[in-house]
Write a protein that holds these residues in place. Structure first.
Motif, PDB file in Angstrom:
ATOM      1  N   GLU A 286       0.891  -0.926  -0.085  1.00 35.64           N
ATOM      2  CA  GLU A 286       0.003  -0.110  -0.042  1.00 35.64           C
ATOM      3  C   GLU A 286       0.977   1.183  -0.110  1.00 35.64           C
ATOM      4  N   GLU A 287       1.205   1.699  -1.181  1.00 33.58           N
ATOM      5  CA  GLU A 287       2.139   2.815  -1.389  1.00 33.58           C
ATOM      6  C   GLU A 287       1.776   4.034  -0.694  1.00 33.58           C
ATOM      7  N   LYS A 288       2.621   4.792   0.041  1.00 30.69           N
ATOM      8  CA  LYS A 288       2.667   5.804   0.673  1.00 30.69           C
ATOM      9  C   LYS A 288       3.490   7.108   0.119  1.00 30.69           C
ATOM     10  N   ASP A 289       3.083   8.240   0.411  1.00 28.06           N
ATOM     11  CA  ASP A 289       3.649   9.570  -0.182  1.00 28.06           C
ATOM     12  C   ASP A 289       5.153   9.724   0.560  1.00 28.06           C
ATOM     13  N   LEU A 290       6.257   9.375  -0.124  1.00 25.68           N
ATOM     14  CA  LEU A 290       7.388   9.246   0.609  1.00 25.68           C
ATOM     15  C   LEU A 290       8.182  10.450   0.076  1.00 25.68           C
ATOM     16  N   ASN A 291       7.770  11.637  -0.463  1.00 30.10           N
ATOM     17  CA  ASN A 291       8.179  12.856  -1.083  1.00 30.10           C
ATOM     18  C   ASN A 291       8.293  13.782  -0.193  1.00 30.10           C
TER      19      ASN A 291
ATOM     20  N   GLU B  46       9.383  11.806   7.830  1.00 27.12           N
ATOM     21  CA  GLU B  46       8.456  11.565   9.297  1.00 27.12           C
ATOM     22  C   GLU B  46       7.757  10.255   8.940  1.00 27.12           C
ATOM     23  N   GLU B  47       7.344   9.984   7.568  1.00 29.78           N
ATOM     24  CA  GLU B  47       6.687   8.754   7.425  1.00 29.78           C
ATOM     25  C   GLU B  47       7.478   7.585   7.508  1.00 29.78           C
ATOM     26  N   LEU B  48       8.838   7.406   7.283  1.00 31.10           N
ATOM     27  CA  LEU B  48       9.647   6.566   7.319  1.00 31.10           C
ATOM     28  C   LEU B  48      10.521   6.361   8.553  1.00 31.10           C
ATOM     29  N   GLN B  49      10.499   7.499   9.389  1.00 30.92           N
ATOM     30  CA  GLN B  49      10.986   7.747  10.781  1.00 30.92           C
ATOM     31  C   GLN B  49      12.390   7.321  10.326  1.00 30.92           C
ATOM     32  N   PHE B  50      13.096   8.021   9.436  1.00 32.53           N
ATOM     33  CA  PHE B  50      14.581   7.809   8.984  1.00 32.53           C
ATOM     34  C   PHE B  50      14.894   9.102   8.451  1.00 32.53           C
ATOM     35  N   GLY B  51      16.279   9.305   8.909  1.00 36.11           N
ATOM     36  CA  GLY B  51      16.999  10.435   8.312  1.00 36.11           C
ATOM     37  C   GLY B  51      18.594  10.179   8.176  1.00 36.11           C
ATOM     38  N   PHE B  52      19.256  11.086   7.608  1.00 37.84           N
ATOM     39  CA  PHE B  52      20.628  11.092   7.238  1.00 37.84           C
ATOM     40  C   PHE B  52      21.362  12.210   6.764  1.00 37.84           C
ATOM     41  N   THR B  53      22.546  12.541   6.853  1.00 39.14           N
ATOM     42  CA  THR B  53      23.169  13.647   6.553  1.00 39.14           C
ATOM     43  C   THR B  53      23.658  13.356   4.790  1.00 39.14           C
ATOM     44  N   LEU B  54      23.336  14.341   4.225  1.00 39.29           N
ATOM     45  CA  LEU B  54      23.846  14.342   2.762  1.00 39.29           C
ATOM     46  C   LEU B  54      25.106  14.355   2.582  1.00 39.29           C
ATOM     47  N   PRO B  55      26.143  13.607   2.107  1.00 40.20           N
ATOM     48  CA  PRO B  55      27.646  13.634   2.125  1.00 40.20           C
ATOM     49  C   PRO B  55      27.941  14.932   1.125  1.00 40.20           C
ATOM     50  N   GLN B  56      28.994  15.640   1.105  1.00 40.20           N
ATOM     51  CA  GLN B  56      29.595  16.553   0.457  1.00 40.20           C
ATOM     52  C   GLN B  56      29.598  15.943  -1.157  1.00 40.20           C
ATOM     53  N   GLY B  57      29.280  16.687  -1.990  1.00 46.65           N
ATOM     54  CA  GLY B  57      29.373  16.283  -3.527  1.00 46.65           C
ATOM     55  C   GLY B  57      28.021  15.625  -3.931  1.00 46.65           C
ATOM     56  N   PHE B  58      27.588  15.253  -3.156  1.00 44.20           N
ATOM     57  CA  PHE B  58      26.264  14.305  -3.398  1.00 44.20           C
ATOM     58  C   PHE B  58      24.759  15.120  -3.594  1.00 44.20           C
ATOM     59  N   TYR B  59      23.927  14.722  -4.520  1.00 39.54           N
ATOM     60  CA  TYR B  59      22.750  15.338  -4.507  1.00 39.54           C
ATOM     61  C   TYR B  59      21.526  14.289  -4.175  1.00 39.54           C
ATOM     62  N   PHE B  60      20.479  14.813  -3.651  1.00 38.63           N
ATOM     63  CA  PHE B  60      19.122  14.096  -3.313  1.00 38.63           C
ATOM     64  C   PHE B  60      17.981  14.219  -4.091  1.00 38.63           C
TER      65      PHE B  60
ATOM     66  N   PHE C  36       9.896  -1.109   2.466  1.00 36.69           N
ATOM     67  CA  PHE C  36       9.188  -2.150   2.850  1.00 36.69           C
ATOM     68  C   PHE C  36       8.489  -2.080   3.960  1.00 36.69           C
ATOM     69  N   PRO C  37       7.014  -1.989   4.309  1.00 35.45           N
ATOM     70  CA  PRO C  37       6.353  -1.952   5.426  1.00 35.45           C
ATOM     71  C   PRO C  37       6.306  -3.128   6.307  1.00 35.45           C
ATOM     72  N   ASP C  38       6.300  -3.043   7.434  1.00 38.15           N
ATOM     73  CA  ASP C  38       6.361  -4.016   8.550  1.00 38.15           C
ATOM     74  C   ASP C  38       5.515  -5.406   8.354  1.00 38.15           C
TER      75      ASP C  38
END
Length: 279
Positions: free
Chosen positions: A99-104, A117-131, A170-172
């Motif tokens: 059941e797909e969620k809005d992950l944008n 917030e939906e994923l309860q996940f975060g990170f720091t974007l490394p230098q030189g990378f784009y998201f 992948f949901p629980d």
């Protein structure tokens, strides 16, 4: 059209049609994206102009025939490539009936920290990378067993330029496990081989250092598009709400290192269940 031009050489409408078709085929096949492609087109136009001015019939006929045959080949190749991309996408799309969620909805702080917030996940974007958010990705970039949640790449123009990390959700309730991840990724590699993108796949053993990693598996391969050896594989992690995230990682081989520096920085910056701080 070749037969018609042979009988009526230097017909302006035929020549105009060939020029338009040839330029379209170069654009469609993305040849003009590269500087060499633009230079090639410029030289070909100059040659055609010279042949036209000097009224060299045989050379004009050969040039028109060559452009028409090349146009046909480029368009056919691109159409076949598109069909392969579409078939791969449909093979993996929502394979587990997620059941797909809005992950944008990624929140970004001033020091390049990302949080979803939906994923309860975060990170720091490394230098030189784009998201790239899911809504910014092409069909080929989204191809995978789970729902695409984002992509980190070393180019803001080419999301396939490695090192890159594709994040799949992948949901629980699926209970997605290591054996499923291996099977899905192996199938993905087979498709890459059948497309002629990579060859000489060799499984390698490596031990990940981050404690949040559930499992991982990597392979070396020879990149036929960028002639060199590289490494690809996946890392599976579990979030604080027991969902799974699969990181598809492709990177250059680094002697004596498990991952490239940017990938190491990404993995060490991962956060679960707590917002990234702005300082």
């Amino acid at each position: 059209m070749i037969q018609r031009y042979w009988a009526d050489t230097f017909h302006p409408l035929i020549e105009l049609g060939v020029v338009v078709l040839f330029i379209f085929s170069l654009w469609f096949a993305e040849v003009l994206v590269f500087e060499a492609g633009t230079v090639f087109l410029f030289l070909l136009v100059a040659l055609a102009f010279l042949i036209r001015v000097l009224r060299l019939e045989e050379y004009a006929r050969l040039l028109v025939a060559a452009c028409l045959i090349a146009s046909n080949a480029l368009i056919a190749f691109k159409a076949l490539q598109g069909a392969e991309v579409l078939s791969a996408y449909l093979l993996f799309k929502n394979k587990y009936q997620i059941e797909e969620k809005d992950l944008n909805d990624w929140v970004v702080t001033d020091n390049n920290q990302y949080w979803n917030e939906e994923l309860q996940f975060g990170f720091t974007l490394p230098q030189g990378f784009y998201f790239f958010k899911p809504e910014d990705l092409s069909m080929e970039n989204k191809t995978g067993a789970g729902q695409i949640a984002g992509l980190l790449a070393f180019s803001d123009q080419d999301a396939e330029r490695y090192p890159f990390v594709r994040i799949f959700y992948f949901p629980d309730y699926l209970g997605f496990q290591e054996n499923q991840a291996i099977a899905e990724f192996s199938e993905f590699l087979k498709i890459q081989v059948s497309k002629g993108d990579i060859e000489d796949i060799q499984e390698i053993q490596q031990k990940e250092l981050e404690p949040s990693i559930v499992t991982s598996k990597f392979w070396t391969f020879f990149d036929l598009l960028r002639p060199r050896y590289a490494k690809t594989g996946f890392i599976l992690v579990e979030t604080s709400n027991h969902d799974k995230l699969l990181f598809h990682i492709t990177e250059n081989l680094e002697k004596g290192e498990i991952h490239e520096q940017g990938i190491r920085e990404f993995l060490s910056s991962m956060r679960f269940g707590n917002r990234l701080q702005s300082n």
